[in-house]
Enzyme design. Structure first.
Site, PDB file in Angstrom:
ATOM      1  N   LYS A  65       8.757 -22.129 -48.994  1.00  0.00           N
ATOM      2  CA  LYS A  65       9.891 -21.251 -48.680  1.00  0.00           C
ATOM      3  C   LYS A  65      10.611 -20.715 -49.916  1.00  0.00           C
ATOM      4  O   LYS A  65      11.128 -19.595 -49.883  1.00  0.00           O
ATOM      5  CB  LYS A  65      10.887 -21.990 -47.774  1.00  0.00           C
ATOM      6  CG  LYS A  65      10.328 -22.301 -46.394  1.00  0.00           C
ATOM      7  CD  LYS A  65      11.357 -23.030 -45.542  1.00  0.00           C
ATOM      8  CE  LYS A  65      10.787 -23.378 -44.182  1.00  0.00           C
ATOM      9  NZ  LYS A  65      11.797 -24.022 -43.314  1.00  0.00           N
ATOM     10  N   ASP A  99      16.007 -19.679 -40.543  1.00  0.00           N
ATOM     11  CA  ASP A  99      16.313 -21.100 -40.320  1.00  0.00           C
ATOM     12  C   ASP A  99      17.799 -21.324 -40.018  1.00  0.00           C
ATOM     13  O   ASP A  99      18.158 -22.114 -39.148  1.00  0.00           O
ATOM     14  CB  ASP A  99      15.928 -21.938 -41.540  1.00  0.00           C
ATOM     15  CG  ASP A  99      14.442 -22.239 -41.608  1.00  0.00           C
ATOM     16  OD1 ASP A  99      13.797 -22.255 -40.532  1.00  0.00           O
ATOM     17  OD2 ASP A  99      13.927 -22.456 -42.713  1.00  0.00           O
ATOM     18  N   GLN A 149      20.863 -35.681 -57.384  1.00  0.00           N
ATOM     19  CA  GLN A 149      22.228 -35.187 -57.200  1.00  0.00           C
ATOM     20  C   GLN A 149      22.435 -33.816 -57.849  1.00  0.00           C
ATOM     21  O   GLN A 149      23.196 -32.991 -57.331  1.00  0.00           O
ATOM     22  CB  GLN A 149      23.233 -36.183 -57.771  1.00  0.00           C
ATOM     23  CG  GLN A 149      24.685 -35.797 -57.500  1.00  0.00           C
ATOM     24  CD  GLN A 149      25.660 -36.879 -57.930  1.00  0.00           C
ATOM     25  OE1 GLN A 149      25.258 -37.978 -58.250  1.00  0.00           O
ATOM     26  NE2 GLN A 149      26.939 -36.562 -57.911  1.00  0.00           N
ATOM     27  N   ILE A 214      16.357 -31.827 -37.860  1.00  0.00           N
ATOM     28  CA  ILE A 214      15.560 -30.612 -37.674  1.00  0.00           C
ATOM     29  C   ILE A 214      14.071 -30.926 -37.528  1.00  0.00           C
ATOM     30  O   ILE A 214      13.291 -30.046 -37.181  1.00  0.00           O
ATOM     31  CB  ILE A 214      15.801 -29.583 -38.794  1.00  0.00           C
ATOM     32  CG1 ILE A 214      15.141 -29.996 -40.102  1.00  0.00           C
ATOM     33  CG2 ILE A 214      17.288 -29.309 -38.982  1.00  0.00           C
ATOM     34  CD1 ILE A 214      15.081 -28.867 -41.131  1.00  0.00           C
TER      35      ILE A 214
END
Length: 272
Positions: A65, A99, A149, A214
């Protein structure tokens, strides 16, 4: 006959072919949809080859993607998100991202109030980007937690251009969940065949929490089982798959597909 496809690696688990072929059959649309396993190194050739062969359109799934932006022209939303899951070939090679709208419609269908909700998104990949931008623009307060992070902080900084977001690591996940109204898993943790894996357990959750995974295969992931143990509201990934697919279908054909038929095909594919 128009050919449509999903490119991914892996892609064998995808239910998009069943979903789209059912919609085409119901509409009497002269088309067919296939799944193709495409390695990242071959993605450019696959996309340009699909255009050269006259494909009607392509969906992209993990891990393509974000990489696809190197080869295609994204629409403004997809460019801002930094990820593409739908490609149309009618005017060049144009990329879209459906999405986010798929996730939003799923939550709204479940009666979830997004505005001012505290939303914890686990993951910082393509799906996380789309959902973060979409929900932030709807007024949600977004926290993005990721194993790395730095990726979460970078994404949060970008999302802050359209709403409110902050980034975090996973070491304090229990406290982040405690403060959240909605927990969304955008990672592949718990996806078939690793069905015993989960990003969180029942002891980390609370009854006022909505847990949205999802992942749609299996239909009830370990995360959702844990959510039910905690008395939390559990939402699976089926309708996000359906709604994002319906948006893609309309981009390709200018036809609104039968969402109920698409959902039925997905559930049949999952053995329900």
């Amino acid at each position: 006959m128009k050919v449509f496809a999903v490119f991914g690696d892996p892609v064998k688990h995808s239910l998009s072919p069943m979903m789209h072929n059912a919609a085409m059959l119901e509409l009497g649309f002269n088309g067919v949809y296939h799944a193709f396993q495409v390695k990242s190194s071959d993605l450019r050739d696959a996309i340009y080859g699909a255009k050269a062969m006259g494909f009607g359109g392509v969906n992209l799934t993990v891990p393509h993607k974000e990489k696809a932006l190197e080869f295609i022209r994204p629409d403004p939303l997809a460019a801002k998100i930094g990820a593409v899951n739908t490609i149309d070939f009618r005017e060049g090679i144009t990329g879209y991202n459906t999405d986010g709208i798929g996730a939003l419609r799923t939550l709204l269908d479940s009666g979830i109030d997004i505005r001012n909700a505290s939303v914890l998104i686990v993951g910082a990949g393509g799906a996380a980007r789309a959902i973060s931008f979409q929900l932030a623009s709807e007024g949600a307060h977004i926290t993005i937690a990721n194993r790395t992070q730095e990726r979460a902080l970078k994404l949060a900084e970008e999302v802050n251009e359209v709403g409110r977001a902050k980034g975090a690591g996973l070491e304090d996940l229990k406290n982040l969940i405690k403060e959240a109204d909605i927990l969304i898993n955008t990672t592949t943790v718990g996806m078939y065949p690793a069905v015993d894996d989960t990003i969180a357990t029942a002891d980390m959750m609370h009854p006022d929490l909505t847990v949205f995974d999802i992942v749609y295969n299996p239909l009830e992931t370990k995360l959702l089982k844990e959510a039910k143990k905690a008395g939390s509201n559990a939402i699976n990934g089926v309708m996000m798959l359906v709604y994002q697919g319906a948006e893609a279908f309309e981009i390709w054909t200018d036809i609104r597909p039968p969402v109920n038929i698409m959902k039925q095909a997905v559930l049949e594919g999952l053995g329900r």
